[in-house]
Each structure stands twice: as structure tokens, then as C-alpha cells.
Design an enzyme around this catalytic site. Structure first.
Site, PDB file in Angstrom:
ATOM      1  N   ASP A   1      -7.202   4.399  -5.450  1.00  0.00           N
ATOM      2  CA  ASP A   1      -7.572   4.077  -4.309  1.00  0.00           C
ATOM      3  C   ASP A   1      -8.290   5.203  -3.081  1.00  0.00           C
ATOM      4  OD1 ASP A   1      -7.725   1.954  -1.331  1.00  0.00           O
ATOM      5  OD2 ASP A   1      -6.928   4.546  -0.072  1.00  0.00           O
TER       6      ASP A   1
ATOM      7  N   LYS B   1       0.877  -1.311   0.293  1.00  0.00           N
ATOM      8  CA  LYS B   1      -0.109   0.114   0.325  1.00  0.00           C
ATOM      9  C   LYS B   1       0.245   1.087  -0.308  1.00  0.00           C
ATOM     10  CE  LYS B   1      -4.712   0.706   0.200  1.00  0.00           C
ATOM     11  NZ  LYS B   1      -5.506  -0.448  -0.559  1.00  0.00           N
TER      12      LYS B   1
END
Length: 450
Positions: free
Chosen positions: A168, A128
């Protein structure tokens, strides 16, 4: 509760070293509590230090991101990439641009991503990244300059066989396009699979935009069918958020016969007893980038409440939290129960606190945890990488059918693993165990890597 001495010892050590990262500790504790029955059957994990290795990222990259705003002033943000685990494939996980981004948030997201990606059955590790940059209120040129500066550092750490980011919160098609263009320029190569969520004209996949929201509903529908002999038909659904996940969860739930009555943003929520006018929300959020309160100004029966946390007080059959982490606390979960809710499936990452989950389970709510129910986005990113590798583009129907099959498979893997772990029907335990076992097997097979 952690009762296994090995796991308790690992967690206590982690807690000391990461005391300022509560979201990360929350995510790790949930997994460790769930996998206790599995770990007790495999004493070799302790000898190999497997859990100690699994809870530490393989690599964290932190860097400054200088960029110039439209007034000619230099701004500086902080960028990150957490490369958590590559046991089953290259790191894969989104980039988040939001003021709340910090290392602890990204470690929690990267850790969750390991197991989510494992559940899809596709060969992807967990990672991430992102920045504390806020794209809201910025011009396209400012966003472009930021994305180019961000990628100028990140590009040396990623690639289609190394680390494949996606979007995201705060990172949509616009941001992905700018970053891909800069990566292509810096590397003098067109590596389609190194960044997913791309535009359709340069290697993107049909159904990628819809994937997380659609996947959430496919998972929920399969769980309803198999565990309750029920469906979305005739149900009232409360959804939080109004971004990509929420919009397409609303669309698919409506197609499956439900009535969605709420959507929200960080300022508040709207309630429309007639069902959400999705065409209006798409224009508001995807084109005009407006605030959800504008919905109530144009829909006479709709009401706006300037407190997004109160969305869970709206009576419903099914709740689909699609906004952000820890948006449902114990009080909100109790309000859902009081309002007649019997199903909670998560579209956001870890949107329920541990206390909220306890309320779900003690009241017999069918609970679909995020790492299982919101895996549709990364699953379709994996399908985009497959198309890029084949130099092919699949039809919307092909991708959607594969997505549906993957999400149904995730439900069954989670359910079957819950049975094996002695917690039949507890999909949180099942998803954690099923995701963990695949990664653990790969790490054991690859030995202790120095």
C-alpha cells in the site's frame, strides 16, 4: 441519512466506542446509509446481530517494531494488523508504512477492504495493516532492517490460508521483497500466496504493478460507455498523486485517448498543458524517489503550485483522485464542478469527504466510489495468489484481460444493485449493497461464531 432504527442504534454504539477514529466512523456510516433498503428487506439480520458483528474487527494485533538505523541508534515504531472479516476467504489487504498510520486509519481501510474484495468475486476477506514508519529518506539497509523486524512479529499471524497482506502507501516491491525473505526464513517455507506484490522472480504476477491504475481506468471507461455513451477519447484528465496508482492511471488513460495534465505529491502539484511526460515521472518517482516539483524545473511549459489541494481547481472533464483519504472536500468538489468536471472515479481509498460526495451527486457527476473503482490492485493480488497455488505464471495479456473483465463486472454489479436498491445510477449505493450482500450471506450461513 440513517433512518433505519436498527442501523442507527448500531452506529450510535459504534460512535461512542470509537470516538477518536473519525475515518473509521466515516467509512462505516457511508456503508450503513447505503444498505438501508437491503437491511429493511432482511429482518433476520437484526436477530443475528449481523451488523454489530460486521462493524467490529475479528482481531487487531498491535506490536512494537524496534530497528537499528545507519548510525547504530535504536528506533522504535508501532506495527498493526487489523483482521476485519474472514467470511468469504482469508483476510486480504495491504500494509501501509506512513507517519499518519494509526489504528483508526487501518480500521477504516480494513472495513472498506471487506466490500471491495467481495466485489471482485474472488474468495478474499478484508484486512489491513502497517506501521507509522516512514520509508522516505531511509537507506535500503534501514528499510530492510525495519521490514525484517516488522515481519518477525507479523509472521505468526499470517499465512496463505489465514491472512495475505500486500503493499500500500510506502510499501512497494522493495519492502515486499524484504518482508517475504524474512517470512521465508522464519517459517522455513515458501508460501507464495501469503504476500502479494512480489518480484517476478519469486512468484509475483505480471500486471500487478499496473493493476490499480489500469483497473481504475477500465472501471471508468465501462461506466462512461454504459451510463453516458462516452469514452476517455479527447478528454482532459486531472490526477492527484504520483505513486504507483497515479502513474499507471495516467498511462492507461493516455492509452485510451485522454490527456492527463496534472500529478501531485504531498508538497504540491504540477500542471502540464501538453500532457504529463510519464516516462520522466516514472524515472523521478520509481528510480530517483524525487519530488514532483522537479518536473516543472525540466519542462518549460509546466507550472508547479506548492499546494496539492489546489490540483482540483484545474479545469478538466474527468478527475481521478489517487493520493490519499479525504483529499477532496466540499470546496474542492465545487471547484471541480466549476471547472467543467463531469466524472470522478476514485483511485485512492475514500479520497472524497461525505460533503464532497454530496456535491458530486447533486451536480449529476458520474461518481465511481473507491471500493469499486480501485479494486483492481487487490483483484490482481488475488490472481497472483491463484498463480502461486497453481505453480504457474500467466502472461501480462492474460492477467490484464482478467483484470479488465473483473473491473467491468464490478461496474455492472454496482449498477444493477443501485437499480435494485431504488437508486439507479448511484454507484456508491450500488457498490455498498452488492459488496455487503455477499458477505452477509456468508456470515448468516456460518452461524454465530464464538
Amino acid at each position: 441519512m440513517l433512518t433505519n432504527e436498527y442501523l442507527k442504534r448500531v452506529y450510535e454504539g459504534l460512535e461512542k466506542r470509537n470516538a477518536n477514529e473519525p475515518e473509521f466512523l466515516q467509512a462505516v456510516r457511508e456503508v450503513l446509509e447505503s444498505i438501508q433498503p437491503v437491511v429493511e428487506k432482511h429482518p433476520e439480520y437484526e436477530k443475528a446481530g449481523l451488523i454489530e458483528r460486521m462493524v467490529e474487527p475479528e482481531r487487531i494485533i498491535t506490536f512494537r517494531v524496534p530497528w537499528v538505523d545507519d548510525q547504530g541508534k535504536v528506533q522504535v515504531n508501532r506495527g498493526y494488523r487489523v483482521q476485519f472479516n474472514s467470511a468469504i476467504g482469508p483476510y486480504k489487504g495491504g500494509l501501509r508504512f506512513h507517519p499518519s498510520v494509526n489504528q483508526g486509519i487501518l480500521k477504516f481501510l480494513g472495513f472498506e477492504q471487506i466490500f471491495k474484495n467481495s466485489l471482485t468475486t474472488l474468495p478474499m476477506g478484508g484486512g489491513k495493516g502497517g506501521s507509522d514508519f516512514d520509508p522516505h529518506g531511509k537507506s535500503d539497509m534501514e528499510v530492510m532492517r525495519f521490514c525484517q523486524s516488522f515481519m518477525t512479529e507479523l509472521y505468526r499471524h499470517i499465512g496463505q490460508f489465514v491472512d495475505c497482506p500486500a503493499g500500500d502507501i510506502g510499501v512497494g516491491g522493495r519492502e515486499v521483497g524484504y518482508m517475504f525473505g524474512q517470512y521465508k526464513r522464519l517459517t522455513n517455507s515458501f508460501q507464495g500466496g501469503m504476500l502479494t506484490g512480489k518480484g517476478l522472480t519469486f512468484g509475483g504476477s505480471l500486471a500487478r504493478t499496473e493493476a490499480t491504475g489500469y483497473g481504475l481506468c477500465y472501471f471508468t471507461a465501462e461506466a462512461l460507455k454504459c451510463m453516458r455513451n462516452d469514452s476517455f477519447e479527447g478528454k482532459t484528465v486531472v490526477i492527484s498523486g504520483s505513486g504507483n496508482v497515479a502513474i499507471y492511471a495516467c498511462e492507461k488513460a493516455t492509452q485510451l485517448g485522454a490527456k492527463v495534465v496534472t500529478m501531485s505529491d504531498s508538497n504540491g502539484y504540477v500542471y502540464d498543458p501538453n500532457g504529463i511526460d510519464l516516462a520522466y515521472v516514472k524515472d523521478l518517482k520509481e528510480v530517483r524517489r524525487g519530488r514532483i516539483k522537479e518536473y516543472a524545473e525540466t519542462h518549460k511549459d509546466a507550472t508547479y503550485v506548492a499546494d496539492c489541494s489546489k490540483v482540483w481547481t484545474v479545469p478538466c472533464d474527468i478527475a481521478l483522485p489517487c493520493a490519499t483519504q479525504n483529499e477532496i472536500n466540499k470546496e474542492s468538489a465545487e471547484a471541480l464542478v466549476k471547472g467543467g468536471c463531469t466524472v470522478v472515479c476514485e483511485g485512492a481509498n475514500m479520497p472524497s469527504t461525505p460533503e464532497a460526495i454530496e456535491v458530486y451527486l447533486s451536480n449529476g457527476i458520474l461518481y465511481g466510489p473507491a471500493k469499486a473503482s480501485n479494486a483492481g490492485g487487490v483483484a490482481t493480488s488475488g490472481l497472483e495468489m491463484s498463480q502461486n497455488s497453481e505453480r504457474l505464471s500467466w502472461s501480462f495479456e492474460e492477467v490484464d484481460a482478467k483484470l479488465k473483465g473483473i473491473m467491468e463486472g464490478i461496474f455492472h454489479a454496482s449498477y444493477d444493485a443501485s437499480v435494485a436498491a431504488g437508486s439507479e445510477g448511484n454507484l456508491m449505493v450500488g457498490a455498498n449493497c452488492a459488496g455487503f450482500l455477499k458477505v452477509a450471506a456468508a456470515m448468516m450461513a456460518q452461524g454465530i461464531t464464538y
